[in-house]
Design a protein around this motif. Structure first.
Motif, mmCIF file in Angstrom:
data_model
loop_
_atom_site.group_PDB
_atom_site.id
_atom_site.type_symbol
_atom_site.label_atom_id
_atom_site.label_comp_id
_atom_site.label_asym_id
_atom_site.label_seq_id
_atom_site.Cartn_x
_atom_site.Cartn_y
_atom_site.Cartn_z
ATOM 1 N N LEU A 62 33.144 15.274 -17.993
ATOM 2 C CA LEU A 62 32.451 14.110 -18.562
ATOM 3 C C LEU A 62 30.957 14.193 -18.285
ATOM 4 O O LEU A 62 30.136 13.958 -19.169
ATOM 5 C CB LEU A 62 32.990 12.813 -17.961
ATOM 6 N N TRP A 63 30.621 14.488 -17.027
ATOM 7 C CA TRP A 63 29.204 14.527 -16.661
ATOM 8 C C TRP A 63 28.456 15.605 -17.440
ATOM 9 O O TRP A 63 27.327 15.403 -17.876
ATOM 10 C CB TRP A 63 29.005 14.715 -15.167
ATOM 11 N N GLU A 64 29.075 16.759 -17.628
ATOM 12 C CA GLU A 64 28.426 17.833 -18.392
ATOM 13 C C GLU A 64 28.164 17.385 -19.829
ATOM 14 O O GLU A 64 27.115 17.694 -20.393
ATOM 15 C CB GLU A 64 29.277 19.102 -18.351
ATOM 16 N N GLU A 65 29.097 16.645 -20.403
ATOM 17 C CA GLU A 65 28.892 16.145 -21.765
ATOM 18 C C GLU A 65 27.793 15.078 -21.806
ATOM 19 O O GLU A 65 26.979 15.050 -22.725
ATOM 20 C CB GLU A 65 30.195 15.586 -22.333
ATOM 21 N N ILE A 66 27.758 14.235 -20.792
ATOM 22 C CA ILE A 66 26.694 13.222 -20.716
ATOM 23 C C ILE A 66 25.340 13.901 -20.536
ATOM 24 O O ILE A 66 24.350 13.504 -21.161
ATOM 25 C CB ILE A 66 26.985 12.212 -19.591
ATOM 26 N N LEU A 69 23.572 14.928 -23.596
ATOM 27 C CA LEU A 69 22.903 13.875 -24.367
ATOM 28 C C LEU A 69 21.399 13.849 -24.079
ATOM 29 O O LEU A 69 20.630 13.257 -24.827
ATOM 30 C CB LEU A 69 23.511 12.504 -24.054
ATOM 31 N N ASN A 70 21.018 14.456 -22.948
ATOM 32 C CA ASN A 70 19.608 14.561 -22.566
ATOM 33 C C ASN A 70 18.927 13.191 -22.503
ATOM 34 O O ASN A 70 17.853 12.988 -23.060
ATOM 35 C CB ASN A 70 18.875 15.502 -23.525
ATOM 36 N N ILE A 71 19.569 12.260 -21.810
ATOM 37 C CA ILE A 71 19.014 10.913 -21.642
ATOM 38 C C ILE A 71 17.912 10.994 -20.591
ATOM 39 O O ILE A 71 18.184 11.206 -19.412
ATOM 40 C CB ILE A 71 20.108 9.904 -21.238
ATOM 41 N N LYS A 72 16.693 10.865 -21.031
ATOM 42 C CA LYS A 72 15.538 10.948 -20.135
ATOM 43 C C LYS A 72 15.366 9.628 -19.375
ATOM 44 O O LYS A 72 15.724 8.562 -19.897
ATOM 45 C CB LYS A 72 14.260 11.224 -20.941
ATOM 46 N N PRO A 73 14.812 9.676 -18.159
ATOM 47 C CA PRO A 73 14.504 8.419 -17.483
ATOM 48 C C PRO A 73 13.624 7.548 -18.384
ATOM 49 O O PRO A 73 12.759 8.061 -19.103
ATOM 50 C CB PRO A 73 13.742 8.872 -16.237
ATOM 51 N N PHE A 74 13.880 6.252 -18.379
ATOM 52 C CA PHE A 74 13.084 5.338 -19.191
ATOM 53 C C PHE A 74 12.938 4.005 -18.484
ATOM 54 O O PHE A 74 13.583 3.757 -17.464
ATOM 55 C CB PHE A 74 13.667 5.175 -20.605
ATOM 56 N N HIS A 111 25.749 2.985 -26.366
ATOM 57 C CA HIS A 111 26.649 3.478 -27.413
ATOM 58 C C HIS A 111 26.975 4.971 -27.226
ATOM 59 O O HIS A 111 28.124 5.384 -27.447
ATOM 60 C CB HIS A 111 26.067 3.221 -28.805
ATOM 61 N N GLN A 112 25.995 5.764 -26.823
ATOM 62 C CA GLN A 112 26.245 7.195 -26.603
ATOM 63 C C GLN A 112 27.285 7.398 -25.500
ATOM 64 O O GLN A 112 28.190 8.226 -25.637
ATOM 65 C CB GLN A 112 24.953 7.919 -26.211
ATOM 66 N N ILE A 113 27.152 6.646 -24.428
ATOM 67 C CA ILE A 113 28.079 6.799 -23.299
ATOM 68 C C ILE A 113 29.474 6.311 -23.680
ATOM 69 O O ILE A 113 30.484 6.964 -23.373
ATOM 70 C CB ILE A 113 27.551 6.064 -22.053
ATOM 71 N N GLN A 158 9.693 0.003 -14.285
ATOM 72 C CA GLN A 158 9.869 1.240 -13.545
ATOM 73 C C GLN A 158 10.926 2.067 -14.250
ATOM 74 O O GLN A 158 11.702 1.557 -15.055
ATOM 75 C CB GLN A 158 10.244 0.993 -12.084
ATOM 76 N N GLU A 159 10.940 3.350 -13.968
ATOM 77 C CA GLU A 159 11.893 4.241 -14.613
ATOM 78 C C GLU A 159 13.269 4.135 -13.967
ATOM 79 O O GLU A 159 13.395 3.991 -12.755
ATOM 80 C CB GLU A 159 11.415 5.688 -14.537
ATOM 81 N N PHE A 160 14.286 4.236 -14.812
ATOM 82 C CA PHE A 160 15.673 4.325 -14.392
ATOM 83 C C PHE A 160 16.221 5.627 -14.968
ATOM 84 O O PHE A 160 15.786 6.063 -16.028
ATOM 85 C CB PHE A 160 16.492 3.161 -14.969
ATOM 86 N N ARG A 161 17.188 6.233 -14.271
ATOM 87 C CA ARG A 161 17.802 7.463 -14.758
ATOM 88 C C ARG A 161 19.312 7.301 -14.780
ATOM 89 O O ARG A 161 19.874 6.505 -14.035
ATOM 90 C CB ARG A 161 17.402 8.659 -13.911
ATOM 91 N N ILE A 162 19.962 8.071 -15.614
ATOM 92 C CA ILE A 162 21.413 7.986 -15.768
ATOM 93 C C ILE A 162 22.096 8.636 -14.565
ATOM 94 O O ILE A 162 21.599 9.617 -14.014
ATOM 95 C CB ILE A 162 21.868 8.624 -17.109
ATOM 96 N N ALA A 163 23.216 8.070 -14.135
ATOM 97 C CA ALA A 163 23.983 8.600 -13.004
ATOM 98 C C ALA A 163 25.437 8.174 -13.174
ATOM 99 O O ALA A 163 25.741 7.285 -13.966
ATOM 100 C CB ALA A 163 23.422 8.075 -11.684
ATOM 101 N N ILE A 164 26.312 8.806 -12.409
ATOM 102 C CA ILE A 164 27.730 8.433 -12.429
ATOM 103 C C ILE A 164 28.211 8.377 -10.989
ATOM 104 O O ILE A 164 27.787 9.165 -10.159
ATOM 105 C CB ILE A 164 28.553 9.433 -13.279
#
Length: 185
Positions: A62-66, A69-74, A111-113, A158-164
């Motif tokens: 799952l993480w490799e697929e996420i 998606l190349n979700i950059k910190p935003f 929606h991507q997740i 401030q920036e947030f980044r994707i994590a699991i």
């Protein structure tokens, strides 16, 4: 016994201390124990799902697929503080939260997740789609007659980044950063 573990795919702040310190200083006396701390990491839940012990190998897939998606910190837009009345097992409590705007980037990420979960035949356990309400939970509290004054820094960009990461069944422990051994980038 084949236990299920709840996982959260979330956005974690690059500078989390403002949320934890605010929750600890303003809400600890009203909290029933669910309160941001060193074991409950501030995050914006994007999606929640469960895996049983035998399925944990799927987490890396799952993480490799996420990651693809190349979700950059935003910088999600933090728009205010709210108190949401608890339902069912949370009756009598309120959730103190920092509300996050449902802007196009936040919703695209959500929606991507959810699409990744659906592709892997995993149910999204939190409100999704049109009823998704992004937020940062600060604490579960009993509402008092006076509300503490909030620092405006709580809503600073401030920036947030994707994590699991994993969450216990009572949501009193949420481990979403790489220092706890969970996957993030």
């Amino acid at each position: 016994m084949n236990q299920k573990t709840r996982y959260i795919i979330g956005l974690i702040p690059l500078k989390p201390t403002i949320y934890t310190e605010t929750a600890q200083s303003l809400l600890s006396e009203m909290s029933d124990g669910y309160l941001l701390s060193s074991s409950v990491f501030p995050h914006i839940t994007v999606a929640q799902f469960e895996l049983n012990d035998e399925e944990k190998a799927r987490l890396q897939i799952l993480w490799e697929e996420i990651a693809k998606l190349n979700i950059k910190p935003f910088n999600p837009k933090l728009i205010g503080v709210n108190f949401i009345k608890g339902l069912k097992s949370h009756d009598g409590f309120y959730w103190a939260q920092v509300a996050v705007e449902r802007d196009p980037l936040m919703m695209k990420t959500h929606h991507q997740i959810v699409d990744v979960l659906n592709k892997h035949q995993l149910s999204c356990l939190n409100d999704a789609g049109d009823i998704y309400k992004p937020h940062i939970t600060l604490a579960r509290i009993t509402l008092s007659k006076s509300i503490p004054l909030w620092t405006s820094e709580l809503l600073a960009a401030q920036e947030f980044r994707i994590a699991i990461g994993a969450s216990d069944k009572d949501r009193k422990s949420t481990r979403l950063n790489s220092s706890h051994g969970y996957i993030s980038y």
